[in-house]
Design a protein around this motif. Structure first.
Motif, PDB file in Angstrom:
ATOM      1  N   UNK A 281     -16.916 -10.275 -47.507  1.00  0.00           N
ATOM      2  CA  UNK A 281     -18.410  -9.845 -47.268  1.00  0.00           C
ATOM      3  C   UNK A 281     -18.671  -8.459 -47.637  1.00  0.00           C
ATOM      4  N   UNK A 282     -17.745  -7.838 -48.251  1.00  0.00           N
ATOM      5  CA  UNK A 282     -17.911  -6.551 -48.866  1.00  0.00           C
ATOM      6  C   UNK A 282     -17.256  -5.231 -47.993  1.00  0.00           C
ATOM      7  N   UNK A 283     -17.457  -4.342 -48.563  1.00  0.00           N
ATOM      8  CA  UNK A 283     -16.850  -2.912 -47.817  1.00  0.00           C
ATOM      9  C   UNK A 283     -17.879  -2.587 -46.842  1.00  0.00           C
ATOM     10  N   UNK A 284     -16.856  -2.071 -45.774  1.00  0.00           N
ATOM     11  CA  UNK A 284     -17.791  -1.432 -44.679  1.00  0.00           C
ATOM     12  C   UNK A 284     -17.095  -0.393 -44.075  1.00  0.00           C
ATOM     13  N   UNK A 285     -16.403   0.760 -45.026  1.00  0.00           N
ATOM     14  CA  UNK A 285     -15.819   1.742 -44.572  1.00  0.00           C
ATOM     15  C   UNK A 285     -16.631   2.871 -44.254  1.00  0.00           C
ATOM     16  N   UNK A 286     -16.862   3.391 -42.972  1.00  0.00           N
ATOM     17  CA  UNK A 286     -17.770   4.368 -42.642  1.00  0.00           C
ATOM     18  C   UNK A 286     -17.346   5.815 -42.931  1.00  0.00           C
ATOM     19  N   UNK A 287     -18.356   6.672 -43.022  1.00  0.00           N
ATOM     20  CA  UNK A 287     -18.148   8.222 -43.434  1.00  0.00           C
ATOM     21  C   UNK A 287     -17.441   8.859 -42.100  1.00  0.00           C
ATOM     22  N   UNK A 288     -16.649  10.054 -42.632  1.00  0.00           N
ATOM     23  CA  UNK A 288     -16.079  11.017 -41.643  1.00  0.00           C
ATOM     24  C   UNK A 288     -17.106  11.936 -41.132  1.00  0.00           C
ATOM     25  N   UNK A 289     -16.882  12.387 -39.693  1.00  0.00           N
ATOM     26  CA  UNK A 289     -17.810  13.391 -39.104  1.00  0.00           C
ATOM     27  C   UNK A 289     -17.740  14.860 -39.633  1.00  0.00           C
ATOM     28  N   UNK A 290     -18.638  15.563 -39.374  1.00  0.00           N
ATOM     29  CA  UNK A 290     -18.641  16.829 -39.838  1.00  0.00           C
ATOM     30  C   UNK A 290     -17.783  17.683 -39.110  1.00  0.00           C
ATOM     31  N   UNK A 291     -17.115  18.696 -39.420  1.00  0.00           N
ATOM     32  CA  UNK A 291     -16.390  19.697 -38.653  1.00  0.00           C
ATOM     33  C   UNK A 291     -17.378  20.764 -37.813  1.00  0.00           C
ATOM     34  N   UNK A 292     -16.846  21.227 -36.937  1.00  0.00           N
ATOM     35  CA  UNK A 292     -17.727  22.306 -36.147  1.00  0.00           C
ATOM     36  C   UNK A 292     -17.711  23.429 -36.811  1.00  0.00           C
ATOM     37  N   UNK A 293     -18.724  24.436 -36.409  1.00  0.00           N
ATOM     38  CA  UNK A 293     -18.961  25.715 -36.765  1.00  0.00           C
ATOM     39  C   UNK A 293     -18.083  26.705 -36.004  1.00  0.00           C
ATOM     40  N   UNK A 294     -17.934  27.886 -36.292  1.00  0.00           N
ATOM     41  CA  UNK A 294     -17.665  29.015 -35.447  1.00  0.00           C
ATOM     42  C   UNK A 294     -19.029  29.921 -35.385  1.00  0.00           C
ATOM     43  N   UNK A 295     -19.434  30.146 -34.288  1.00  0.00           N
ATOM     44  CA  UNK A 295     -20.684  30.768 -34.019  1.00  0.00           C
ATOM     45  C   UNK A 295     -20.586  31.969 -32.873  1.00  0.00           C
ATOM     46  N   UNK A 296     -21.010  33.170 -33.343  1.00  0.00           N
ATOM     47  CA  UNK A 296     -20.967  34.287 -32.200  1.00  0.00           C
ATOM     48  C   UNK A 296     -22.452  34.357 -31.749  1.00  0.00           C
ATOM     49  N   UNK A 297     -22.368  34.260 -30.411  1.00  0.00           N
ATOM     50  CA  UNK A 297     -23.762  34.311 -29.380  1.00  0.00           C
ATOM     51  C   UNK A 297     -23.673  35.468 -28.750  1.00  0.00           C
ATOM     52  N   UNK A 298     -24.763  36.436 -28.993  1.00  0.00           N
ATOM     53  CA  UNK A 298     -25.129  37.697 -27.980  1.00  0.00           C
ATOM     54  C   UNK A 298     -25.289  37.258 -26.752  1.00  0.00           C
ATOM     55  N   UNK A 299     -24.860  37.437 -25.524  1.00  0.00           N
ATOM     56  CA  UNK A 299     -25.008  37.218 -24.468  1.00  0.00           C
ATOM     57  C   UNK A 299     -24.802  38.317 -23.194  1.00  0.00           C
TER      58      UNK A 299
ATOM     59  N   UNK B 161     -19.291   5.417 -38.393  1.00  0.00           N
ATOM     60  CA  UNK B 161     -19.151   6.765 -39.002  1.00  0.00           C
ATOM     61  C   UNK B 161     -18.384   7.624 -37.797  1.00  0.00           C
ATOM     62  N   UNK B 162     -17.755   8.545 -38.290  1.00  0.00           N
ATOM     63  CA  UNK B 162     -16.847   9.482 -37.310  1.00  0.00           C
ATOM     64  C   UNK B 162     -17.819  10.332 -36.414  1.00  0.00           C
ATOM     65  N   UNK B 163     -17.335  10.585 -35.347  1.00  0.00           N
ATOM     66  CA  UNK B 163     -17.953  11.642 -34.687  1.00  0.00           C
ATOM     67  C   UNK B 163     -18.131  12.850 -35.196  1.00  0.00           C
ATOM     68  N   UNK B 164     -19.430  13.658 -35.164  1.00  0.00           N
ATOM     69  CA  UNK B 164     -19.377  15.202 -35.654  1.00  0.00           C
ATOM     70  C   UNK B 164     -18.815  15.921 -34.401  1.00  0.00           C
ATOM     71  N   UNK B 165     -18.042  17.070 -34.861  1.00  0.00           N
ATOM     72  CA  UNK B 165     -17.239  17.945 -33.778  1.00  0.00           C
ATOM     73  C   UNK B 165     -18.349  19.016 -33.245  1.00  0.00           C
ATOM     74  N   UNK B 166     -18.026  19.392 -32.128  1.00  0.00           N
ATOM     75  CA  UNK B 166     -18.973  20.174 -31.382  1.00  0.00           C
ATOM     76  C   UNK B 166     -18.652  21.715 -32.141  1.00  0.00           C
ATOM     77  N   UNK B 167     -19.646  22.514 -32.021  1.00  0.00           N
ATOM     78  CA  UNK B 167     -19.606  23.894 -32.560  1.00  0.00           C
ATOM     79  C   UNK B 167     -18.711  24.743 -31.629  1.00  0.00           C
TER      80      UNK B 167
END
Length: 379
Positions: free
Chosen positions: A79-97, A124-130
């Motif tokens: 039936x054809x290729x059905x390989x999904x894409x990987x998810x993006x890695x998370x960022x490292x973020x500094x937040x003023x609080x 597709x793979x799940x994107x990681x949380x930042x």
């Protein structure tokens, strides 16, 4: 008599209320006194330091790998290729609080989560949380070359320290008219790996400056609920300690016990430049001189010389001078000579015995309010 017998207590209560009101009106406008802490100090033995500068390494999350897969149905085995894409890695973020006051909670290595790999059936793979790291308002971010790349001057302001890798493509992505069954995919690239230096623009309202063993830690222990290490030898304090003084009008001032300064500190002798950077983040400088030593006025001259050699506006900061250890017999004569040589107000105190500390807190509040009124922009 039963009708008017209950009016006497009400009359006395009304008279007392009027008397209290007039007393409050007479005291209105005077400098609020500092509140003495009623609660007992903590029995915790571990010292709590204050971190106003920290070197960190931010590592972004790795991207998820793509998948190589071919769909097989009961009626069509190809039936054809059905390989999904990987998810993006998370960022490292500094937040003023507003929730944090220093950098003690920030780890030296900050890693974001990786993205999930792609799977079959075009999943597709799940994107990681930042990874969001809260830092105090006013944090300055410097890169490895010492240049300022981020200034978190307002609440909720964010700075992306390290970006995560993008997800790799599955073999479904590489399907073309001429290539119907590709057997290739992409690996997820790693995230960014960058080193930073976090610095606080403002550490405390008042910074205690003096020679080693001048009584700075004892003074902070007497004025606030802080528990710095107190010992009769030099360089007891190696890292800053902070305490808070609360006044009757609900104003709070932070006082920092800084490490002792020695001659040629601007040449990085002793704690050197690190100490001067701590002092640079204080609004008001409180010079603590040991009145029991010979010629304590030379200590003040040496301290001012180091501040001037460091450069900037550090030597021009508003300052107060106190002569500590007035309970010593040799301090009385030195105190008179100290006042004559410095030609500015010098307050004699004894941090160990608690002498004249109430007046010191009043002077600190008055100097802080004076500096605050001068720095405020006219409307």
């Amino acid at each position: 008599m039963g009708l008017f017998g209950g009016t006497a207590p009400l009359l006395r209560q009304f008279t007392q209320i009027c008397k209290t009101f007039h007393q409050n009106q007479a005291n209105y406008g005077k400098m609020a006194a500092a509140l003495r802490p009623k609660k007992a100090k903590s029995t915790r033995k571990e010292p709590q330091y204050f971190s106003d500068s920290k070197q960190v390494r931010a590592v972004g999350g790795k991207g998820g790998d793509g998948c190589v897969s071919f769909l097989q149905l009961w009626c069509n085995e190809r039936a054809g290729p059905d390989g999904g894409d990987g998810g993006s890695g998370g960022h490292v973020v500094f937040q003023a609080s507003n929730d944090v006051r220093n950098l003690n909670h920030v780890s030296s290595v900050l890693r974001a989560e990786p993205g999930n790999n792609g799977t079959a059936k075009d999943c597709h793979g799940k994107n990681a949380k930042h990874t969001v790291v809260k830092v105090p308002i006013g944090t300055v971010v410097r890169n490895a070359q010492g240049l300022i790349v981020g200034d978190l001057a307002h609440a909720d302001l964010m700075f992306v320290a390290a970006r995560g890798g993008a997800g790799g493509k599955g073999n479904r992505f590489f399907t073309t008219d001429t290539e119907n069954s590709p057997k290739v995919c992409e690996y997820g690239p790693p995230g960014e790996d960058i080193k930073y230096t976090l610095e606080l623009r403002s550490m405390a309202d008042v910074g205690l400056i003096g020679y080693p063993n001048a009584g700075k830690s004892t003074l902070l222990h007497a004025l606030t609920r802080a528990k710095p290490k107190v010992a009769p030898y030099a360089f007891t304090t190696l890292r800053p300690h902070l305490g808070i003084v609360q006044y009757q009008d609900h104003v709070q001032l932070t006082i920092a016990d800084l490490p002792g300064l020695v001659p040629n500190a601007h040449r990085n002798k002793g704690l050197g430049i690190q100490f001067l950077k701590h002092a640079e983040r204080c609004t008001l400088l409180l010079f603590v001189l040991d009145a029991s030593v010979e010629q304590p006025w030379t200590h003040y001259d040496q301290l001012m010389h180091e501040l001037q050699q460091f450069g900037g506006r550090l030597a021009k900061r508003p300052q107060l001078v106190v002569a500590n250890k007035m309970d010593d017999e040799a301090s009385a004569e030195n105190f008179e000579e100290l006042q004559r040589r410095l030609q500015q107000p010098v307050l004699g105190i004894s941090a160990k015995m608690g002498h004249n500390l109430a007046q010191l807190l009043i002077n600190i509040r008055a100097s802080y309010e004076c500096h605050k009124s001068q720095t405020e922009e006219p409307s």
